[in-house]
Structures are given as structure tokens and as C-alpha cells.
Design a protein around this motif. Structure first.
Motif, PDB file in Angstrom:
ATOM      1  N   UNK A  68      18.685  -5.961 -28.240  1.00 21.88           N
ATOM      2  CA  UNK A  68      18.095  -4.655 -28.575  1.00 21.88           C
ATOM      3  C   UNK A  68      18.712  -4.013 -29.800  1.00 21.88           C
ATOM      4  N   UNK A  72      16.771  -2.959 -33.295  1.00 24.14           N
ATOM      5  CA  UNK A  72      16.758  -1.623 -33.898  1.00 24.14           C
ATOM      6  C   UNK A  72      17.174  -1.697 -35.359  1.00 24.14           C
ATOM      7  N   UNK A  84      21.428   0.840 -39.379  1.00 22.69           N
ATOM      8  CA  UNK A  84      21.771   1.909 -38.453  1.00 22.69           C
ATOM      9  C   UNK A  84      23.263   1.960 -38.249  1.00 22.69           C
ATOM     10  N   UNK A  85      23.908   3.032 -38.654  1.00 18.94           N
ATOM     11  CA  UNK A  85      25.347   3.225 -38.390  1.00 18.94           C
ATOM     12  C   UNK A  85      26.182   2.064 -38.884  1.00 18.94           C
TER      13      UNK A  85
ATOM     14  N   UNK B 239      10.766   2.766 -24.636  1.00 19.41           N
ATOM     15  CA  UNK B 239      11.853   1.956 -25.152  1.00 19.41           C
ATOM     16  C   UNK B 239      12.902   2.794 -25.839  1.00 19.41           C
ATOM     17  N   UNK B 242      16.617   4.862 -24.973  1.00 15.03           N
ATOM     18  CA  UNK B 242      17.966   4.351 -25.183  1.00 15.03           C
ATOM     19  C   UNK B 242      18.685   5.121 -26.274  1.00 15.03           C
ATOM     20  N   UNK B 243      17.951   5.569 -27.267  1.00 17.40           N
ATOM     21  CA  UNK B 243      18.580   6.156 -28.432  1.00 17.40           C
ATOM     22  C   UNK B 243      18.655   7.672 -28.366  1.00 17.40           C
ATOM     23  N   UNK B 267      18.785   6.749 -33.088  1.00 15.47           N
ATOM     24  CA  UNK B 267      18.105   5.499 -33.394  1.00 15.47           C
ATOM     25  C   UNK B 267      17.796   5.380 -34.870  1.00 15.47           C
TER      26      UNK B 267
END
Lengths: 175, 319
Positions: A68, A72, A84-85, B239, B242-243, B267
Motif C-alpha cells: 500500500x 501511494x 510522499x514524505x 481506501x 488509511x491516510x 496521503x
């Protein structure tokens, strides 16, 4: 079903890169393998399309298998051009180098497949024919040379086309 | 009036079959089958409808082969026939299957465009010569590439479905996609989450004795996972939950407390800072008159009253 996101840049950029790569590689195939201009452009079209499609199929196959977090990251990169980050963009450089080698191997195999499909007489079959019939078969304009010369030509062609694509990407970054 | 009859005559001339073995016959048969299917019931109706489609496909294919539709000297008739075939095969299935229709359309059209190269003049199967093979290979590969592009579009749509909050963001830096405004205000999903947090809060705090309220606030200081779980159960699952991380800040305000509910989006986003959305509730002690009380005794219980303001802001930065 309303269209809210549309991969316009993907299609445009990919078409542009394909045209550029076909032009560059066609030129190199024409010069190095002594093929006619038309044949070399056709070969270049086939191998580039084949490589691109294989790339897409690879993406469609491997994306669902990612964990996952990585999914992302991919989404973040495609939609927002950043990770991301995670500030390190060196993964892109690794991906570019990997892409180059995968492209090279794929194009080489594609060229060989194409020649089998088109029944192009290779050096080996020419030798066989010579020994069978004992006379010189006239030089065929589609003769592509031995395996190793083909490999070096494909390497050169891939390197040149990737350099031009890299140039276009750098120009886009500087814009 | 005369022009009308002239137009009518030319249409009839176009549609009427010059002889039995022609494409107009097939089109007329197709229309006839459709009319018949409209007048009948299942299962005959389905059969006649399918028959109508098949006649239509063959008729259009024949017609466009005789009078090819051209764009700059390139005939696109196989794509028209291919589109009809795909609509017939995949049209009446639901959403997931319709993607297959789009994805199969280019390869089916490519096959149709290349069929005539596989049969020689005597209508026997004969493999094509290498130059023709080369052209066919390029045609097929180009169409497969277009299928890949369609599939990518569908993957993007599935991402937007999984992470609806992304639509509220800015896609200017993207090298792959553009966002087309639908003109609708799209609320980030955090808004839904915060709004649904209100009811567990009310359950726990509203109209409860003040001591319970303070005890609850002390227990849940900053950590509202318990009521978040409860809230999430009421929402359709997504979904991207989660973020989202909801947080609670408790500030004292006058005699009561200000509860700042914040939902932070961690996210995929276009900026390095986190986005958050905020809802402020305040809870105040209220004295309730004991109706049957002795006027001199002021043993009125103090209860908490919860009042929540509407949501504010889809803001950047750390809350």
C-alpha cells in the motif's frame, strides 16, 4: 461518467518520444545495417512500439502487487510529481538507468523476433544456403548481419534515442 | 415540396438494395430484427436483438468496405465496425465490463483491417508476404498501444475512486495527467469523517453530568481513536481512510471547553505540508432547573451542552 482526470500529457509525451526514438533509431539502423531507409524506419517502429507496450503491460501487471505504501508513492508521483514524505528523488535516476537496460534487451529481442517473423535471411541461413546450393545468393537488401553486430547496433540506437529523450525531458524541467 | 420529394427519393435510392446480395439487405434485415425483437418477449427478444446486431455489424462492415470512410486517404471503416462489435459484445454489461469494450476495440479493429490480407483472390487462406506482414505488425502494435492508453485512463479513474480527496488538489505539476473541472464542489473526505464524529461526541458528552464530561475529556485527551472507530463504522469504507488521522485538541474556554476536531490528510498531496480540516465544538456547563425542587435548595445538576460549528477550511500546514 464524467471525465475528471485525463492522461493528456502521457499520450502526447509518449507519442513524441516514440516519434523521436523511431526517427533516431531508424537512421542508425539505416546507416549501420545497410538497410533501406523505409525498412529501417519500419523496423524501428516495430521494436519501439513493442518495447513501449511491454513497458505498459509490466506496469499493469506489477502495480497491483505493490504494498500500500508504494502504491501511494506511485499515485503521488503520477498526480503531483513528488514523493510522499520522502525527499529523495534518486529513485528516479535508478529507474532511468534500469529503463535503459531493459529497453536495450527488449529491443534486441524484438528485432530478432521481427526478423524471424519476416523471414529475413540471416548470416547463418545464408551460409546454409550457400553450402546447399553451392552458389552465391545475391546480396539481399534485408540482410541484417550477425547477432553481435546487431546487438551493438541496437545498443548504439538505444543510447542515441534515450539521449534525445533525456534532452527533451531536461528542456521540459528547465522550462 | 419538390425538394422534399427529391431528398426522399435519394434516400430511398440509397437504402433500397440494388440486388438481393448487397449490404442494404443486411441493414434492412437488421432493422426488421430490431422491430421484431421490440414486439416480442424474453428469451426470443434477446435472440432477435442479437440477430439484429449481427446483421447490423455485417451490413456496416460491407457498406464501409465498398464506400470506405476516409480520413486523409486512410480508411477508418474497420474502427467503426470494431466499435459496433465491441458495443454488441460488451455494451449491456455493467461498469467493469464496459472497460473491456474500450480496451478490445483497437485490437479487434486492427484484426478486421488486416483480414483481407490473409485471403488471396480465390478466397483461400494464404499467409501474407513479408512486406505486408511488416505493415500488419505495425498496425497491430499501434492499436495495442492505444488499448494500453485506455487501460491507463481506467486505472486513473480507479485511483480517483479510491482516493476521492485527490480531486480537491492541484494537478499543475503533474507530468502525466490533467484535471478537468466538473464544476462541482468536492469536499475532502475528512469533512465526512468530522461530521460523523459529531454523533459519538454527542452521545458521550451532550446532556451528561459535568463530572462525566470532564472525566471523558481527561481520558480521551488528544487521542480519539475510540470514537473514530465508531464513526468510521457508519461511513462507507474507503481506501483512503488509511491516510486520514483525526485528532482532538482540548482548550479551556470560559467555564467550558473548546474541542477542536482536526482531521489531517497525510496521503498523496501536491505540497510537502499536511492538509487538514477542522471543526470546532464547544461544551459548556449549563444549569438545569429542577422543576419539582424546593425553591430554596439549589441542587440543580449541571450538565454539558455540546454545540458544534460547521466545518472550516481545507488548510495547509501543521494544525
Amino acid at each position: 461518467m464524467f471525465i475528471n482526470v485525463f492522461p493528456l500529457q502521457t499520450i502526447l509525451f509518449q507519442s513524441l518520444f516514440l516519434l523521436v526514438a523511431i526517427a533516431v533509431e531508424g537512421f542508425i539502423l539505416h546507416k549501420q545495417l545497410n538497410l533501406t531507409r523505409k525498412t529501417s524506419i519500419e523496423y524501428a517502429t516495430s521494436i519501439n512500439l513493442f518495447t513501449t507496450i511491454l513497458g505498459w503491460v509490466g506496469f499493469f501487471y506489477f502495480y497491483p502487487l505493490l504494498p500500500k505504501g508504494l502504491k501511494a508513492q506511485v499515485v503521488s508521483y503520477i498526480f503531483f510529481d513528488r514523493f510522499l514524505d520522502y525527499q529523495d528523488n534518486s529513485i528516479i535516476i535508478l529507474a532511468a538507468i534500469g529503463t535503459f537496460f531493459v529497453n536495450f534487451f527488449t529491443k534486441f529481442q524484438a528485432l530478432r523476433l521481427l526478423e524471424i517473423l519476416l523471414e529475413v535471411p540471416t548470416a547463418i541461413s545464408q551460409q546454409a544456403r550457400k553450402s546447399l546450393f553451392g552458389k552465391n545468393q545475391g546480396s539481399v537488401s534485408n540482410l541484417s548481419g550477425s547477432n553481435s553486430s546487431q546487438a551493438s547496433v541496437i545498443l548504439l540506437a538505444t543510447a542515441c534515442s534515450h539521449s534525445v529523450i533525456l534532452l527533451i525531458l531536461v528542456l521540459r524541467l528547465l522550462k | 415540396m419538390e425538394e422534399f420529394t427529391k431528398a426522399f427519393e435519394s434516400i430511398i435510392k440509397f437504402i433500397a438494395p440494388p440486388r438481393a446480395y448487397s449490404w442494404q439487405t443486411l441493414i434492412l434485415l437488421s432493422i426488421f430484427s430490431c422491430i421484431m425483437s421490440a414486439l416480442s418477449h424474453n428469451p426470443l427478444q434477446n435472440f432477435l436483438a442479437s440477430l439484429g446486431w449481427i446483421f447490423l455489424i455485417f451490413g456496416v462492415s460491407w457498406a464501409t468496405t465498398e464506400n470506405p470512410v476516409k480520413i486523409a486517404d486512410f480508411s477508418i471503416s474497420p474502427w467503426i465496425t470494431g466499435a459496433l462489435i465491441c458495443i454488441f459484445l460488451f455494451g449491456h454489461w455493467s461498469g467493469e465490463m464496459q472497460r473491456l469494450g474500450w480496451i478490445f476495440w483497437p485490437p479487434i479493429s486492427a484484426v478486421l483491417a488486416s483480414i483481407h490480407d490473409f485471403f488471396n483472390d480465390n478466397l483461400e487462406f494464404s499467409p501474407p508476404t513479408p512486406p505486408v506482414k511488416q505493415r500488419l505488425v505495425n498496425l497491430l502494435l499501434t492499436n495495442l498501444l492505444i488499448s494500453c492508453w485506455f487501460q491507463f485512463y481506467f486505472i486513473l479513474q480507479s485511483w480517483v475512486g479510491e482516493y476521492p480527496t485527490l480531486l480537491t488538489d492541484n494537478f499543475k505539476r503533474s507530468a502525466f495527467v490533467i484535471k478537468l473541472d466538473s464544476g462541482q464542489e468536492i469536499l475532502p473526505r475528512g469533512a465526512l469523517i468530522l461530521n460523523s464524529l459529531e454523533s459519538p461526541l454527542q452521545k458521550n458528552l451532550d446532556n451528561k453530568p459535568w463530572s462525566e464530561v470532564e472525566l471523558w475529556l481527561l481520558e480521551n485527551k488528544g487521542n480519539i481513536d475510540v470514537i473514530t472507530e465508531e464513526a468510521k463504522k457508519q461511513l462507507p469504507k474507503s481506501e483512503e481512510d488509511l491516510w486520514w488521522s483525526p485528532r482532538l485538541k482540548i482548550l479551556s474556554a470560559g467555564s467550558g471547553y473548546n474541542l477542536e476536531l482536526i482531521s489531517v490528510w497525510q496521503g498523496p498531496r501536491s505540497q510537502p505540508e499536511e492538509f487538514y480540516i477542522r471543526k470546532i465544538c464547544n461544551i459548556n456547563p449549563v444549569y438545569v432547573q429542577n422543576s419539582a425542587a424546593n425553591a430554596t435548595e439549589l441542587s440543580s445538576p449541571v450538565i454539558g451542552k455540546l454545540k458544534c460549528e460547521p466545518l472550516s477550511g481545507w488548510l495547509r500546514g501543521t494544525p
